[in-house]
Design an enzyme around this catalytic site. Sequence first.
Site, PDB file in Angstrom:
ATOM      1  N   LEU A 216       0.882  -1.166   0.000  1.00 44.91           N
ATOM      2  CA  LEU A 216       0.000   0.000   0.000  1.00 44.91           C
ATOM      3  C   LEU A 216       0.917   1.212   0.000  1.00 44.91           C
ATOM      4  CD1 LEU A 216      -2.652  -0.980   2.724  1.00 44.91           C
ATOM      5  CD2 LEU A 216      -2.934  -1.067   0.245  1.00 44.91           C
ATOM      6  N   ASP A 217       0.633   2.215  -0.843  1.00 42.96           N
ATOM      7  CA  ASP A 217       1.519   3.374  -0.885  1.00 42.96           C
ATOM      8  C   ASP A 217       1.404   4.188   0.408  1.00 42.96           C
ATOM      9  OD1 ASP A 217      -0.520   5.486  -1.144  1.00 42.96           O
ATOM     10  OD2 ASP A 217      -0.804   4.761  -3.178  1.00 42.96           O
ATOM     11  N   ARG A 218       2.298   5.133   0.570  1.00 44.01           N
ATOM     12  CA  ARG A 218       2.406   5.890   1.811  1.00 44.01           C
ATOM     13  C   ARG A 218       1.080   6.538   2.216  1.00 44.01           C
ATOM     14  NH1 ARG A 218       6.543   8.683   4.539  1.00 44.01           N
ATOM     15  NH2 ARG A 218       8.043   8.143   2.926  1.00 44.01           N
TER      16      ARG A 218
END
Length: 233
Positions: free
Chosen positions: A101-103
Amino acid sequence: MKLVKLIANLGYGSRKQVTQLFRSGAITDANGEVLYADDQVAHADIRIDGEPLDPPPGLTLMLHKPVGVTCSTRDPGRIVNDLLPPRFRLRSPLLSSVGRLDRETSGLLLLTDDGALLHRIVAPKSRLAKVYDATLAQDLRGDEAALFASGTLLLESDTTPLAPAVLEVIDPRHARLTLTEGRYHQVRRMFAAVGNHVTALHRSRVGGLELGDLAAGQWRVLDEEELRRLFVG
């Protein structure tokens, strides 16, 4: 496997350091009796400083990843490993995130040291459903659900159209999207393709597993029944 090697592989220290734990009497059985390195004891009956031993290899966790945390182990900012006991970084085999999951995306993240399970989950043929709740910068225009379900949407820089996805409209600026593939920044790119922008993104389900009421930054070990359920939903 000898107890020294078992405990070292779980990240409690080097073999030399674990040997010192035995010598200091820190390693006992469930009844508080001091154990020795050559004892034969069931994993569930081992205690270190009175606490049960971490689960053996085959460990799979569900974690609620907060916004601002990355799945990379090399990022200079806050990383997923910071949310886990420090010794988990030293486990052998290593504990790895299952996909990313991206930041700026929160929600359900799986971590496992089981390579076969990781491959089974991320393999394209598994087609595990992943559910995302998106908050949008602009009102939905009305044709997104049909386009996303068509199987014809081609994202910029991609060479093959996306698999059909299901869009549920919650309100004009909130939508729930169910995907069966996991391309790079897929949800954000899908909405960008229809002229919108995702301002907040949260993954609530993977396969048959839901995040439920697990608080941001918290994690728990999955049992065998939950792992079976993962491939049912």
